[in-house]
Design an enzyme around this catalytic site. Structure first.
Site, PDB file in Angstrom:
ATOM      1  N   GLU A 120      46.158  50.158  48.563  1.00 15.72           N
ATOM      2  CA  GLU A 120      45.636  50.673  49.690  1.00 15.72           C
ATOM      3  C   GLU A 120      44.654  51.637  48.901  1.00 15.72           C
ATOM      4  OE1 GLU A 120      49.713  50.098  51.486  1.00 15.72           O
ATOM      5  OE2 GLU A 120      49.348  51.225  49.731  1.00 15.72           O
ATOM      6  N   TYR A 132      37.017  46.697  43.951  1.00 25.04           N
ATOM      7  CA  TYR A 132      37.944  45.784  44.387  1.00 25.04           C
ATOM      8  C   TYR A 132      37.240  44.558  44.854  1.00 25.04           C
ATOM      9  CZ  TYR A 132      41.289  49.398  43.234  1.00 25.04           C
ATOM     10  OH  TYR A 132      42.021  50.497  42.609  1.00 25.04           O
TER      11      TYR A 132
END
Length: 173
Positions: A120, A132
């Site tokens: 998260e 990411y």
């Protein structure tokens, strides 16, 4: 007649003098320093120590020139793993060290038969989301009001973006 052949190659940077060690309680001062300078919402010493001591978690420090410059804590569960926290000393960010930590984790998880990595990230952390995505993570969901926006204002909340990286497993245990 002489023909010259030109081959274009992509310049790659190899991280020299780097190693990975299991994260230890004795690393806490270095980890706290990195955490505090790299995050607007740093983990506390207690949170870090509990995560390091948890026998289920995988924790790695990244050593460069004999100095801890980054760390990662993940929690594997059956065929998936959650990255709980990752941080790189701000002087070494955007130089491939974060990628190296994630790749090291993926190799370790691959040996365990883990097929996906989850995490998260705060919706406002654009640089982390971009990082990411560049590594192959995909946004899969949103957790509404998951994060406290500011420790001084606990009532202010921020959404968390859930991301997943599928990894191919070659060795199931």
């Amino acid at each position: 007649m002489k023909l010259d052949t030109i081959t274009k190659t992509k310049l790659t940077t190899k991280l020299i003098s780097t190693s990975f060690n299991q994260l230890l309680e004795t690393d806490i001062e270095s980890i706290l320093l990195i955490e505090r300078q790299s995050s607007n919402n740093p983990w506390t010493q207690t949170q870090l120590l509990e995560s390091i001591k948890n026998p289920v978690n995988l924790g790695y420090s990244l050593i460069y020139k004999s100095e801890i410059i980054g760390y990662l804590i993940a929690m594997p569960v059956i065929e998936s793993a959650d990255i709980l926290n990752i941080a790189i000393n701000s002087s070494y960010q955007r130089k491939g060290f974060g990628k190296a930590l994630i790749e090291h984790l993926v190799q370790a998880l691959n040996k365990r038969g883990v097929s996906e990595v989850l995490l998260e990230v705060r919706q406002s952390n654009f640089s982390a989301i971009k990082f990411y995505l560049a590594l192959g993570f995909k946004e899969i969901s949103v957790r509404k009001n998951y994060y406290t926006k500011n420790s001084n204002e606990p009532s202010v909340k921020e959404d968390g973006i859930i991301m997943r990286l599928e990894i191919s497993t070659t060795n199931k245990t």
